[in-house]
Structures are given as structure tokens and as C-alpha cells.
Design an enzyme around this catalytic site. Sequence first.
Site, mmCIF file in Angstrom:
data_model
loop_
_atom_site.group_PDB
_atom_site.id
_atom_site.type_symbol
_atom_site.label_atom_id
_atom_site.label_comp_id
_atom_site.label_asym_id
_atom_site.label_seq_id
_atom_site.Cartn_x
_atom_site.Cartn_y
_atom_site.Cartn_z
ATOM 1 N N GLY A 1 0.858 -1.185 0.000
ATOM 2 C CA GLY A 1 0.000 0.000 0.000
ATOM 3 C C GLY A 1 0.888 1.228 0.000
ATOM 4 N N CYS B 1 5.440 -5.864 1.717
ATOM 5 C CA CYS B 1 5.747 -4.425 1.662
ATOM 6 C C CYS B 1 5.023 -3.678 2.793
ATOM 7 C CB CYS B 1 5.414 -3.884 0.280
ATOM 8 S SG CYS B 1 6.191 -2.296 -0.023
ATOM 9 N N TYR B 2 4.026 -2.863 2.481
ATOM 10 C CA TYR B 2 3.298 -2.171 3.554
ATOM 11 C C TYR B 2 2.711 -3.197 4.519
ATOM 12 C CZ TYR B 2 -0.179 0.607 6.040
ATOM 13 O OH TYR B 2 -0.909 1.216 7.024
ATOM 14 N N HIS C 1 8.517 -7.533 -3.226
ATOM 15 C CA HIS C 1 7.271 -8.025 -3.842
ATOM 16 C C HIS C 1 7.480 -9.383 -4.512
ATOM 17 C CE1 HIS C 1 4.741 -4.447 -3.351
ATOM 18 N NE2 HIS C 1 5.890 -3.810 -3.336
ATOM 19 N N GLU D 1 5.265 -11.209 -5.749
ATOM 20 C CA GLU D 1 4.253 -11.452 -6.780
ATOM 21 C C GLU D 1 4.668 -10.951 -8.161
ATOM 22 O OE1 GLU D 1 4.215 -9.259 -4.418
ATOM 23 O OE2 GLU D 1 3.088 -7.462 -4.870
ATOM 24 N N ASP E 1 -13.995 -10.745 -24.378
ATOM 25 C CA ASP E 1 -14.577 -10.430 -23.069
ATOM 26 C C ASP E 1 -16.104 -10.451 -23.089
ATOM 27 O OD1 ASP E 1 -11.931 -10.007 -22.651
ATOM 28 O OD2 ASP E 1 -12.054 -7.825 -22.668
ATOM 29 N N LYS F 1 -6.667 -11.279 -18.698
ATOM 30 C CA LYS F 1 -7.046 -11.786 -20.031
ATOM 31 C C LYS F 1 -6.862 -13.297 -20.165
ATOM 32 C CE LYS F 1 -8.452 -10.285 -24.065
ATOM 33 N NZ LYS F 1 -9.468 -9.231 -24.208
#
Length: 510
Positions: free
Chosen positions: A54, A81-82, A168, A170, A226, A366
Site C-alpha cells: 500500500g 511491503c506495507y 514483492h 508477486e 470479453d 485476459k
Amino acid sequence: MDKILVLDFGGQYNQLIARRVRANQVYAEILPYNKISTQEIKDKGYKGIIFTGGPNSVYDEKSPHFNPDILDAGIPILGICYGDQLMAYMAKGEITSAENSSEYGKTILFTEKNVLFEDVAEKSICWMSHTDFIKQAPEGFRIIAHTEKCPCAAMCDESRKLYGVQFHPEVTHTEFGSEILRNFIFKVCECKQDWKMSDFVETSVNKYKEELAGKKVLLALSGGVDSSVAAVLLNKAIGDRLVCVFVDHGLLRKDEGDFVEKTFGHGFGINLIRVNAQERFLSKLEGVTEPEKKRKIIGEEFIRVFEEEAKKLGKIDVLVQGTIYPDVIESGKGDSAVIKSHHNVGGLPSVISFEQIVEPLRDLFKDEVREVGTQLGIPHELVWRQPFPGPGLAVRVIGEITKEKLDMLREADAIFREEVINNGLEQSTNQYFAVITNTRSVGVMGDARTYGYTVVLRAVTTDDFMTAEWTRIPFEVLGEASRRITNEVKGITRVVYDITSKPPATVEWE
Ligand code: XMP
């Protein structure tokens, strides 16, 4: 089903975290930090929690916090992180911000033996993005990684299964990010791999069956990935109460309109209204040469046609939008409702009123949407369709749009696509198409002089369409496409290949 809670503290990667967890066949759901309590988290039976990053500083009055009793709830937590700093703050560690302590981007990480870092090298690259850092790990925690500037790049309290990382895991730039997340999910939380995309289909179908009971629902179907996936999913949930309006503006590729009608109307038995508005769009576009004006006209006209059709249907309760997660990021709106304009070319109809907007694919990327499409039995050629601009061939006809130019372009484009596919090159290029220029030149055919249009073939290789490299289509394939186009399409006498990358060019010509 085992599930992980991604507790959102405002980080930009929260969806990415959930997606990484789901990629391991473990269900992850995201909830804002202020929408759930420790007790509710316990009641819902999550196997683990991930605190996201964040933008705030934990000592800021307005920064998002959580009740520290979560640390003793007996549920494993990974703070990122945060989220890491917040965990340290809640456990009474010391967070600080010092001059020159910021780290942004690739940073060398030194790790110590620990379950979170199993199969992670002692020295590796991680992705950092922070100013504050944990100066003093809280009591009961030990430091398990550091970087040159950050004394506590990771910490843990093994007895309570609490883990925090300043970097991070991710993002793909973190060399062992996937291993770290997997270690948390499987070794710390002991999750089972029992989630599949088909579960998303089932959960969504059940959810909308209930939520949309008795309601009349409208969707603008473009035939793009989509809106197609959204249509089939909703059709499964509410059947005939979903009405799909497909506006054929005449700017589609060869046979595309019929394909959409056949696939959805006949194949899936969707309540589909095809509006043949080709003439109407052409007459509005008559004499228009300026690209932005073309886009605007098409967008506005699309909305008018859609509104007219909707009005004929009487009261509509719900509008479905095929918004997917990257649209949400692009709009920068986060939590708030994001309206994806139909075909990206217009806005929402203003005349029809809806009680509710439903966006069933809002949390998916996607590739996940494609997987859902495959699960739903949507044909491969549609699920893996290359991107096609909302304003359609209008941006590929340079100068005035006429039926004659559109027809020539459709044929040339179909031939080029066929050659690419038949030569097995479909996977090596991300978008490939033809453009018809406004340039005519002299040619010779048989013994006669000709004077025809020049067509451009364009193929690009790209990850995100923000930058793109022109694809090295073999000369033989280009040669055959050129030979066929000039032979089979009357009115085209010259074919050229675009060898410009983006930047400085764009993908489309207009
Ligand atoms: P450009 O030409 O901007 O294209 O390099 C990047 C990607 O966006 C698509 N594109 C559009 N898509 N409405 C759309 O929905 C538009 O007006 C539009 N213009 C470009 C283009 O096909 C490429 O994939």
C-alpha cells in the site's frame, strides 16, 4: 475448498497476488481491509492471509490499519511491503524512514534458511519499492533476509506462522517470487490444490442465478473475447432473461457478423438480436477522413443503435459489461464501478436506465478470461482471437470509408490472415492485419494498364501493445500473400509490408 484471503491495504498489485495464488490451483479472494473483521475471517475458514502492499506509511494517522488480534487468530499471514511493515507495527516493532533508505526496482536479496525460502538461492534478485523499512523486528520475530540498505527484508515468527517480506514476491522481477508464494501457500498454510477455473464458472453461475433472479438483463455483444465470455456465462446462469444485442456496424472482418450470429445465436442458443446497421454507419461516415472523427461517429452511432434496441425491449433491470481487470487498472478507479464503453468507442447509453451494472469478469486477467471461455466451450478461434479495435476496419481504411474500399480490405485481410495461419505463424505474432491506403498507383495486368489501391500488411509482436516490434514474417509467406491479394482482389494492385516498430509508429495506421 481451501482459500487464501488477500487483505487489500491499497496496493497496486493486489489482483496480481490473487492471480498468482489462483495459478497454483488455490482459490484466493480479495477484500478491502475495512470490510471484514478478525472474527469474520476466522468464521470463513481461510487457510492463510496475505496483507498487500500500500502507498502509506504505518505511522500516518490516515493509513489503513487492522486489529492486531489477527496476529493471534491462528491463521498464517504473509505481509508484503506495507503489509510487512504493518505486521511489524502491530507486533510493536520499529519502522522508520531514513534518507537514502529507499529501494526501487531490482535489488540483491540475501536470505537465510527458512521454510519460506526453501528452494530460494541465498543470493538472488528481488523487486523492491519502499521508503520506510523495519528497523527493529518485533519481539518473537527473527530476521530472515536483508539487502544492502534494508536490514530486515524479511522476518518471521514461526510459532505463530507469521511472515513478512519487504519486497514483492508477486512480480516476475523477483527471481524466486513464485517459489516464495508457493512455500507460503503449501508449506506454511498447507493448502490443497483444489481450485480450477471451472469452479469460477460454477460459483459465478450460482451467484448470478440468485442475484439476478427474475431480472431482465442486457448485454452488448461485440464478438470480442470479453463480451463473448460474459454472455455465455450469464446465459448459463439466467438463460433467456439475458438479451444480447449485437450491433453489426459493417466494419467487421470478413464473415465475422455471421460467425457471431451462428456461434452465439444458434450454437449457444443465446437470446441474440443482431442489428444490421451497416448502411446506417456508412452513411454517417460518408466524406469523413479524419480518424478521431471516424471514431467519435462510430461510438455515438453505436450507442444510438443500442439504445433504440434496448427501448424496444421495455424495462431493463441490469446491464452486463465485459470489463476485465486490466480495464479496471487502466481507468485507475480501483474500487469504484468502472464502465467499459462498448467496443471502447462510446460511452454508456444515457437514455436507458438500469438499476444495476454487473461485471462478471472484473477480477480476471485476459488469460484467465480465455480459460473461462474455454471451460464454457467457446470455440478456440474466438477465445484466442487477436485484438480487434472497437471502431473496427474504420481505422484501417485510410481516407474516406466507402463500401468498395471496405470490401477490398476485408478480402485482402482474410487472405493475409489465412496465409499466416496456414504457415503456422499464428503463435509468433500477436496482431496481424491489412490496411487499405488512399494511395493508388499504376500497375499492369495482362496487357492492360491498371490503377488500383495499395494495401499494407502489418504484423506485430508485443507483450502489452504499449510497445511493439514488427514481426519477421518470412518473405515467402509475404510473397504468397501479395500474389494472392493482387490476383484475387480486384482493385488492389500493390502490396507493401510495414517494417516499423512502436514507437515511433503505432500498431494501427489511424
Ligand atoms: P495503437 O494503434 O494505439 O494500438 O498502437 C494498440 C492496440 O490498441 C488497439 N486499438 C484500439 N482498440 N479502440 C480499441 O478498442 C480503438 O480505437 C483502438 N485503436 C487501437 C490496436 O488494435 C492495438 O491492439
